[in-house]
Design a protein around this motif. Structure first.
Motif, PDB file in Angstrom:
ATOM      1  N   THR A  29      16.363  22.451  31.507  1.00  0.00           N
ATOM      2  CA  THR A  29      16.563  23.497  30.501  1.00  0.00           C
ATOM      3  C   THR A  29      15.270  23.805  29.769  1.00  0.00           C
ATOM      4  O   THR A  29      14.928  24.974  29.531  1.00  0.00           O
ATOM      5  N   LEU A  30      14.509  22.751  29.404  1.00  0.00           N
ATOM      6  CA  LEU A  30      13.215  22.975  28.778  1.00  0.00           C
ATOM      7  C   LEU A  30      12.253  23.650  29.740  1.00  0.00           C
ATOM      8  O   LEU A  30      11.476  24.529  29.361  1.00  0.00           O
ATOM      9  N   LEU A  73      11.420  13.702  21.404  1.00  0.00           N
ATOM     10  CA  LEU A  73      11.034  14.909  20.674  1.00  0.00           C
ATOM     11  C   LEU A  73      11.578  14.936  19.255  1.00  0.00           C
ATOM     12  O   LEU A  73      11.422  15.933  18.546  1.00  0.00           O
ATOM     13  N   HIS A  92      19.568  16.215  22.615  1.00  0.00           N
ATOM     14  CA  HIS A  92      18.126  16.419  22.548  1.00  0.00           C
ATOM     15  C   HIS A  92      17.436  15.174  23.088  1.00  0.00           C
ATOM     16  O   HIS A  92      17.963  14.051  22.978  1.00  0.00           O
ATOM     17  N   VAL A 102       8.534  24.772  29.023  1.00  0.00           N
ATOM     18  CA  VAL A 102       8.091  23.541  28.386  1.00  0.00           C
ATOM     19  C   VAL A 102       8.349  22.385  29.341  1.00  0.00           C
ATOM     20  O   VAL A 102       9.454  22.253  29.879  1.00  0.00           O
ATOM     21  N   THR A 103       7.354  21.560  29.574  1.00  0.00           N
ATOM     22  CA  THR A 103       7.523  20.334  30.344  1.00  0.00           C
ATOM     23  C   THR A 103       7.250  19.147  29.440  1.00  0.00           C
ATOM     24  O   THR A 103       6.519  19.257  28.445  1.00  0.00           O
ATOM     25  N   VAL A 104       7.797  18.007  29.790  1.00  0.00           N
ATOM     26  CA  VAL A 104       7.680  16.795  28.979  1.00  0.00           C
ATOM     27  C   VAL A 104       7.095  15.695  29.842  1.00  0.00           C
ATOM     28  O   VAL A 104       7.612  15.401  30.926  1.00  0.00           O
ATOM     29  N   VAL A 136      15.804  18.290  30.860  1.00  0.00           N
ATOM     30  CA  VAL A 136      14.433  18.580  31.270  1.00  0.00           C
ATOM     31  C   VAL A 136      14.361  19.927  31.975  1.00  0.00           C
ATOM     32  O   VAL A 136      13.435  20.721  31.758  1.00  0.00           O
ATOM     33  N   GLU A 156      14.466  19.710  17.932  1.00  0.00           N
ATOM     34  CA  GLU A 156      14.243  20.973  18.627  1.00  0.00           C
ATOM     35  C   GLU A 156      12.758  21.302  18.651  1.00  0.00           C
ATOM     36  O   GLU A 156      12.030  21.035  17.689  1.00  0.00           O
ATOM     37  N   TYR A 157      12.310  21.823  19.742  1.00  0.00           N
ATOM     38  CA  TYR A 157      10.899  22.173  19.901  1.00  0.00           C
ATOM     39  C   TYR A 157      10.807  23.607  20.396  1.00  0.00           C
ATOM     40  O   TYR A 157      11.572  24.001  21.271  1.00  0.00           O
ATOM     41  N   LYS A 170      12.449  27.250  29.883  1.00  0.00           N
ATOM     42  CA  LYS A 170      11.863  27.897  28.708  1.00  0.00           C
ATOM     43  C   LYS A 170      10.344  27.834  28.707  1.00  0.00           C
ATOM     44  O   LYS A 170       9.704  28.334  27.778  1.00  0.00           O
TER      45      LYS A 170
END
Length: 671
Positions: free
Chosen positions: A134-135, A192, A188, A140-142, A132, A91-92, A138
């Motif tokens: 969902t992040l 991460l 997850h 947050v991108t990856v 992706v 989790e991040y 919030k």
């Protein structure tokens, strides 16, 4: 707002312009994982798209761009290291400790037991995109936006780890750090995750005396089967004897005779259900409800319907979902107390007959539309039902469609969980009768004078808070036949969701082998319990692994044989009667064939295996899934031990593990 006249904080230290936002000096963190934004290299920018309270923010928001240190496509060595790790940090940006139970790549699924299974590339890409997005909601991108390593263009190749988060941890008598894990698993991004490098063993606690392990006043559970206080909860009142053995006092309002009388009454309720219950084939169900067979075949499965509600196009499932299959291999999914499958034939109970009659009475236009709908040609998918055909004379199609959808979603047959594989379950009316019997016996016992029973010795006592005391394994059920619906017992688990020693009654058994899960009716209300979607009284229903159920007594052979006899002999128009070429019912489980045809049903993702059993949901319906952290194959050609239950369904395939269901998409298809 906080006013200075109400709240007067102390002044900041000299040289400070703001409140210190760091760990105080002298603080010792026993476990790694303090929240930080710098777990991975990052950059930031302002952009739109962040959701606040389920709605996108109007202005620009701060976006954190992560460039994970780990590769987006891990090697097999890295995957097996994560599966073998004692724990991982997930989790991040907030860190939680968990245990990886499986890792999904575009082509393979790596299981914690060492097995490797095939994975669907398209489904994996869809799941990665969902994570992706969902992040992104919030903030947050990856990955990088350029085409370099870790590019967002390669996001679909990312691995997904299914992790069971820890609820609590403790150090046992051997110095081992033990984790209490959540029942469900979460998905997850593997990149991460961080392997937890903390040592497996901590300093072993100093040896404690019995007086320290069982202090006076501590609550204990009696595990001495020869004592009349067996499975009762009492208190330690003294430390006596040469070895300072603890002595516990139990106040019994109802003795062994009272408990046996209640158990007999509960078994009588179960036998009445067995003797009065009828099961019908599809043809008989159509005859009972005065409908055409092809209409019944559609409505008991999945019926996707379309309507136009204002500017939004609505697509909903208005089928009853009594007979469903998994998309992968056509494994049958039954609705407990409504349907079951024996061989290649579906059977439907009296509850299904009554529910179908009620549905037809309230919305007859739906059944007329199903009657007139054309069957799909071979190789074609079933077209969605247009609700304007179900309400041809409607002046407000949106309103009528909303009433239909609201009715379907509020019915018990839509809210109840689907059960893959074998199951035993009591009907809501039988559960209510058992609840009334239990309440009556408890009221009678409360009016009688209680007497004290004392038990001396640590071997006959179990204190949940003491790591050194454990109930003997021989007290728990060993084989499949050791647990029956209607059986009385207690919830025996340290740090469980309800108090250890809570009395309960088994009203449902789902799954087989180590993945069995029990539906329990608690004797008393609990904030951790539910109504099991209307099956039990409020705050009395509970789903738990079979490993936490401690029977008050093994099921009597007379009760088991009478139940088996009622099940095997069957009744007129009942499940035990061979009809339309179907074999006569036995008290065991047999092979089954895939459904003759399938429709275009909506799919539902199910979580990976963890201990016990859980539900996965998408929309209004849930699926029972087995979860023990791994997959165990049954030997080819073997069958599980026979079960003496009238509601034990026959959906087991030799050589195929029932625990593989979590990796397949379940679809609600026609019979």
């Amino acid at each position: 707002p906080v006013r200075s006249g109400v709240f007067n904080p102390p002044p900041l230290p000299p040289g400070r312009t703001h409140f210190p936002n760091e760990v105080p000096q002298g603080f010792t963190n026993e476990g790694s994982g303090f929240p930080t934004l710098h777990s991975h290299p990052l950059s930031w920018s302002f952009s739109s798209g962040v959701k606040v309270f389920q709605n996108a923010a109007r202005g620009h928001s701060l976006i954190v761009h992560l460039q994970p240190r780990g590769p987006s496509v891990p090697t097999e060595n890295q995957i097996w290291r994560a599966l073998e790790a004692r724990s991982t940090l997930v989790e991040y940006p907030f860190k939680h400790r968990g245990v990886v139970v499986s890792v999904h790549t575009p082509s393979k699924i790596y299981c914690v037991d060492g097995r490797t299974l095939h994975n669907s590339t398209s489904e994996h890409e869809s799941n990665v995109t969902k994570l992706v997005n969902t992040l992104g909601a919030k903030g947050v991108t990856v990955g990088d936006e350029d085409g370099g390593a870790g590019s967002r263009r390669d996001n679909w190749q990312m691995a997904i780890a299914k992790v069971r988060l820890t609820e609590s941890c403790y150090v046992d008598a051997q110095g081992e750090r033990q984790f209490s894990l959540q029942a469900s698993s979460d998905e997850h991004l593997f990149s991460l995750l961080e392997l937890d490098e903390e040592p497996r063993k901590t300093a072993a606690p100093a040896s404690r005396t019995l007086s320290q392990r069982f202090p006076i006043g501590a609550a204990v559970l009696c595990i001495d089967r020869s004592s009349e206080a067996y499975c009762e909860v009492g208190d330690v009142v003294a430390q006596g004897g040469s070895k300072s053995e603890p002595e516990a006092c139990f106040r019994l309002a109802a003795g062994r005779a009272g408990r046996e009388a209640l158990q007999r009454e509960v078994f009588d309720i179960v036998k009445r259900q067995h003797s009065n219950w009828h099961w019908h084939s599809v043809e008989e169900l159509a005859k009972q409800t005065q409908m055409e067979v092809h209409v019944v075949e559609q409505i008991v499965g999945t019926v996707m319907a379309r309507t136009c509600n204002g500017l939004d196009k609505v697509r909903e499932d208005i089928g009853m979902n009594l007979a469903c299959t998994t998309k992968a291999d056509g494994e049958a999914l039954c609705l407990p107390c409504y349907s079951l499958k024996q061989g290649n034939m579906w059977r439907f109970s009296d509850l299904a007959v009554q529910a179908l009659r009620d549905y037809k009475e309230k919305f007859p236009g739906v059944f007329r539309a199903l009657r007139d709908r054309r069957a799909p040609r071979r190789g074609q998918q079933t077209r969605d039902l247009e609700l304007r055909d179900a309400f041809p004379d409607s002046s407000d199609l949106g309103w009528d469609s909303s009433k239909l959808i609201k009715y379907c979603n509020s019915c018990a047959w839509k809210k109840a969980r689907l059960a893959p594989g074998a199951y035993m379950a009591l009907t809501p009316s039988s559960i209510q009768a058992i609840s009334s019997a239990v309440d009556r016996h408890r009221d009678e016992a409360s009016r009688s004078s209680a007497r004290e029973v004392r038990v001396v010795g640590q071997s006959g006592l179990f204190r949940p808070e003491d790591p050194g005391s454990r109930p003997p394994e021989e007290l728990f059920p060993r084989s499949q036949s050791d647990i029956k619906v209607g059986q009385r017992g207690v919830y025996a688990k340290s740090y469980g969701i309800v108090a250890c020693g809570s009395k309960c009654t088994v009203v449902g058994v789902y799954g087989a082998g180590d993945s069995r899960s029990l539906e329990l009716l608690l004797d008393e209300d609990s904030f951790s319990a539910t109504d099991r979607d209307g099956r039990t009284p409020p705050m009395r229903g509970l789903l738990a692994p079979a490993s936490v159920f401690l029977p008050l007594a093994p099921p009597p052979a007379s009760e088991t044989s009478s139940i088996s006899s009622a099940f095997i002999n069957g009744r007129a128009n009942g499940y035990g009667q061979a009809q339309h070429g179907a074999p006569a019912c036995t008290a065991g489980m047999s092979h089954y064939a895939p459904l003759p045809r399938s429709g275009t049903a909506a799919s539902r993702d199910t979580p990976d295996q963890t201990q016990g059993a859980e539900f996965a949901s998408k929309g209004k319906n849930k699926v029972w899934v087995a979860k023990d952290g791994g997959v165990k194959d049954a030997p080819s050609g073997s069958l599980p031990p026979p079960q003496a239950s009238p509601l034990w369904s026959s959906t087991y395939t030799p050589g195929t593990s029932s625990t593989e269901a979590p990796r397949k998409k379940a679809s609600r298809n026609k019979v």
